[in-house]
Design an enzyme around this catalytic site. Structure first.
Site, PDB file in Angstrom:
ATOM      1  N   HIS A 470       0.786  -1.232   0.000  1.00  0.00           N
ATOM      2  CA  HIS A 470       0.000   0.000   0.000  1.00  0.00           C
ATOM      3  C   HIS A 470       0.820   1.286   0.000  1.00  0.00           C
ATOM      4  O   HIS A 470       0.317   2.343  -0.392  1.00  0.00           O
ATOM      5  CB  HIS A 470      -0.925   0.004   1.220  1.00  0.00           C
ATOM      6  CG  HIS A 470      -2.181   0.798   1.027  1.00  0.00           C
ATOM      7  ND1 HIS A 470      -2.223   1.993   0.353  1.00  0.00           N
ATOM      8  CD2 HIS A 470      -3.446   0.576   1.419  1.00  0.00           C
ATOM      9  CE1 HIS A 470      -3.452   2.464   0.340  1.00  0.00           C
ATOM     10  NE2 HIS A 470      -4.223   1.616   0.972  1.00  0.00           N
ATOM     11  N   THR A 599      -5.016  10.655  -0.059  1.00  0.00           N
ATOM     12  CA  THR A 599      -6.370  10.353   0.408  1.00  0.00           C
ATOM     13  C   THR A 599      -6.770  11.261   1.561  1.00  0.00           C
ATOM     14  O   THR A 599      -5.940  11.941   2.170  1.00  0.00           O
ATOM     15  CB  THR A 599      -6.479   8.895   0.895  1.00  0.00           C
ATOM     16  OG1 THR A 599      -5.587   8.700   2.001  1.00  0.00           O
ATOM     17  CG2 THR A 599      -6.153   7.918  -0.216  1.00  0.00           C
TER      18      THR A 599
END
Length: 803
Positions: A470, A599
């Site tokens: 990730h 994000t």
């Protein structure tokens, strides 16, 4: 996706064993280094900047400008108003015969300066235009006159035929929100889940923070926002991901699934050959910037920076902090099969190997009867160990087997040829689908190299999947690559009637290189301990995947509602029925409207959502009342989502303030409390970004079924969902088996019921019976075909569009 677990678990001043790690660098020095890293990234992309820095102009525009100036000069006109004569005077005098050459050079220099000034003006104008976010705040389907004007101007200044990185220099920087607004929004978000006493205490801490520390911390953030490319993204990558000492498996990685109901070929080597070839075609297009930048509304570009590290990337473990190693190129993939490692070249002198040649190489590996060496079979379990443990062992491993380790870490990506089948089966559909998800997320704990940017997993029956690390990028980036891969290998490359890749083998290719590890005795125990830990962690994950097919996106749109908000409110209802209480809910959304944005968190458990849930559980409430409350909850969620996308969220700002406080050694009880919160419900929607690659109307099964991630909390859930076409929503749920409070299957049933109950508010008649396709026997004449499905040669759907 999996970032919620990392966001909860990060502790910038502690190692995994609790020992202090001093963040002793002065905050100004850290801000300076952040900016320096930004400039280094820009310099490293010099060639890309050279190709795209002239955007929205082109090199041909310089030639046109130079020609126009020369023509004007020939007609005895001076468009430079005397500047070219000044330039000629500054040039060396090479004699009379070179007088014309001096004129040409002066015209070229003037044209270059004018051209650069025009490009700079266009960049500034486009950046100012892209800083406008009023279009986000307007009701769906309505567009004001200012927004229409804005769209027209963006179209004018954007130019034509942009490349992947063309807009990078024109993207605005992520703004630092007002600290007063952030604290106010935070208090509003926790009010539904706190008692009156706890909320009053939190409010007091918040006011003390605003009065004593907020202005100083905010000043440093504003300074960083002016100097660095993004005020939060590099710290997010470092402290949330790279400084985490937890295992990557389950805690940080996530997975992507294959087509749910069809498998283009049951031949494992053939599927691997086509998939690897498609992935490398994507890399080729990426290197040439032939991938189109993602545009919202077909006009507003998103940041493309995360695409740079998809391939040739490995996360290298460190004692206190990992680092990401990215290579410019790699001409091989690392392959794992039955405990053995191989190096498979992907290129010959004539270029990229064909799918049939790659199939041949993978088949040679599958046919290799040689056994794994002692401890080699479980070596990859070390990449699932705590990061500081793996860092220590890796030092010893590198000293003994540096070339072999380099062959794995320097590969374009990692390929795992599993010896077991996976995917949906008719005999036990629910259990096999859950096992498929678990195999992608964790495997057996020793058959994935979790450090690689991604691992391509090919099961023995031809089913595919991805396991993605990730830290280097977020889900939409790998999802974009995965959509291209599935569409290319199925529609573009295709398979012959017998299930093999099209084309002919190449007998002249050398055998895949078997990698041998010289494993010192002292790491044998480390491998055994890592394997035991990986199996424990893997065995504790409860995965559940189910396709909900009673309705989908088309029904929600007919209700004039946001599909994402609809699902989020249904999840609030389902979770309340599962646990009997409300909780902090994490939904990830992107901030790629800004340069190097990643994000932001949408806090979905709002007062309006709680009111709706209570109304649904209150038998005295009428349907019109419930429907009205649902619409209010959806509108609130949409407002929070749009605010987060436009850089006005809560959590990344509070995170950055907390990091600055740690550098300054300022204790803030308020920030400490914020970052001790537990997200018991972490959610994420997986977007379908390239719908034009698939024919969802004629072949609705040929769409990716999304992916999932591990739970963010030991007593919580991880839920992801994807809209497959217009009439199906696939959910991926995870939890810990060790928790007595959670059950993934139980929550799945609550989600199904909640979706139907909410849908009944917007349709007349009784609640219809649930039809969950794929989890029960179907007629062979169903439009989607039988299960499992092998479509080879002419049975595959025709290509819906040019790739």
């Amino acid at each position: 996706m999996a970032e919620a677990h990392q966001a909860v678990g990060f502790r910038p001043s502690l190692t995994s064993d609790g020992a202090e790690v001093e963040l002793s660098a002065p905050v100004l020095q850290e801000i300076y280094l952040s900016g320096l890293r930004s400039w280094k990234r820009h310099l490293a992309r010099f060639w890309n900047d050279f190709l795209t820095g002239v955007f929205p102009a082109s090199p041909l525009s310089w030639l046109f400008l130079f020609s126009a100036i020369q023509l004007a000069w020939f007609l005895q006109l001076d468009p430079s108003l005397g500047l070219m004569e000044k330039i000629k005077e500054l040039l060396p005098d090479w004699g009379g015969q070179h007088h014309r050459l001096r004129g040409v050079l002066a015209a070229a220099l003037f044209a270059s300066c004018l051209w650069g000034a025009l490009i700079f003006t266009l960049h500034v104008a486009l950046r100012l235009l892209l800083s406008y976010h009023g279009w986000l705040l307007e009701p769906h389907g309505a567009m004001s006159s200012p927004t229409k004007t804005w769209l027209a101007l963006v179209r004018i200044f954007s130019g034509r035929n942009p490349m992947l990185f063309s807009y990078q220099r024109s993207l605005p920087r992520q703004p630092v929100p007002s600290v007063q607004d952030t604290v106010r929004k935070y208090l509003e978000s926790v009010r539904p889940i706190l008692s009156d006493e706890d909320f009053d205490l939190t409010s007091v801490l918040a006011q003390d923070f605003l009065r004593l520390q907020a202005s100083l911390l905010q000043w440093y953030l504003r300074l960083k926002s002016w100097w660095a490319s993004n005020y939060v993204s590099d710290w997010w990558e470092e402290f949330v991901y790279l400084r985490s000492r937890h295992s990557l498996m389950v805690n940080s990685n996530y997975y992507m699934m294959d087509f749910l109901y069809v498998t283009p070929t049951p031949v494992q080597a053939a599927r691997a050959g086509n998939a690897v070839h498609a992935l490398l075609l994507y890399r080729h297009r990426l290197n040439r910037q032939e991938i189109l930048p993602t545009l919202l509304m077909g006009m507003r570009p998103l940041c493309s920076a995360q695409y740079e590290k998809i391939f040739n990337t490995t996360r290298i473990p460190g004692i206190q902090k990992d680092h990401i190693r990215h290579l410019r190129d790699s001409r091989h993939v690392a392959v794992f099969h039955r405990g053995r490692f191989y190096r498979v070249g992907t290129h010959s002198q004539s270029g990229l190997l064909s799918p049939r040649a790659l199939e041949q190489q993978f088949q040679r590996i599958l046919d290799d009867p040689s056994p794994a060496c002692p401890q080699e079979e479980h070596l990859a379990a070390l990449t699932a160990a705590p990061r500081d443990v793996w860092a220590q062992v890796r030092s010893s491993l590198k000293a003994q087997a540096e070339d072999t380790l380099e062959a794995v870490e320097g590969a374009a990506f990692f390929v795992s040829l599993d010896s077991e089948p996976a995917g949906l089966t008719r005999e036990d559909p629910a259990a096999t689908l859950d096992a498929y998800a678990h195999a992608l997320l964790a495997g057996r704990g020793h058959d994935r190299w979790f450090d690689k940017s991604f691992t391509l997993i090919v099961f023995s029956n031809g089913k595919l999947g991805l396991s993605v690390e990730h830290s280097w990028a977020d889900c939409p980036i790998s999802g974009h690559m995965w959509e291209f891969t599935l569409a290319t290998e199925c529609f573009q490359l295709g398979y012959s009637a017998d299930g093999h890749c099209k084309g002919h083998p190449d007998p002249s290719l050398p055998q895949p290189q078997r990698l041998h590890w010289d494993l010192p005795e002292k790491i044998h125990l480390s491998i055994s301990l890592a394997l035991r830990g990986a199996k424990t962690l893997s065995g504790n994950v409860d995965c559940h995947v189910f396709p909900f097919s009673h309705f989908g996106k088309s029904f929600i749109k007919r209700c004039h509602l946001s599909s994402d908000s609809f699902i989020q409110m249904a999840l609030q209802l389902a979770h309340f029925r599962d646990r009997g209480q409300f909780c902090l809910t994490y939904e990830s959304t992107m901030t790629r409207l800004f340069l190097e944005g990643r994000t932001e968190t949408v806090r979905c458990c709002t007062r309006e959502a709680c009111n709706f849930v209570r109304a649904m559980e209150d038998k005295e409430k009428t349907e019109p009342q419930r429907r009205a409350m649902f619409r209010l909850a959806v509108e609130k969620h949409q407002a929070l989502l749009k605010a987060a996308m436009s850089g006005q969220g809560v959590d990344r700002h509070l995170f950055a303030l907390y990091i600055v406080s740690q550098f300054l050694h300022l204790q803030s009880p308020f920030l400490d409390q914020v970052h001790s919160e537990q997200w018991q419900l972490a959610t994420s929607q997986i977007p379908v970004q390239q719908i034009h690659l698939f024919d969802v109307h004629n072949y609705p099964d040929y769409v990716s079924s999304g992916g999932g991630f591990g739970p963010a909390d030991d007593h919580g859930y991880g839920v992801s969902y994807i809209f497959m076409g217009d009439d199906t929503i696939t959910f991926h749920i995870s939890s810990k088996k060790s928790s007595t409070k959670t059950d993934s299957h139980r929550l799945g049933q609550h989600i199904e019921d909640a979706l139907l109950d909410v849908a009944c508010l917007f349709q007349e008649g009784p609640r219809p019976k649930l039809r969950c396709r794929g989890l029960q026997e179907e007629d062979s004449g169903h439009r989607h075909g039988s299960l499992p499905c092998h479509t080879g040669g002419s049975r595959a759907p025709t290509k819906p569009t040019n790739l």
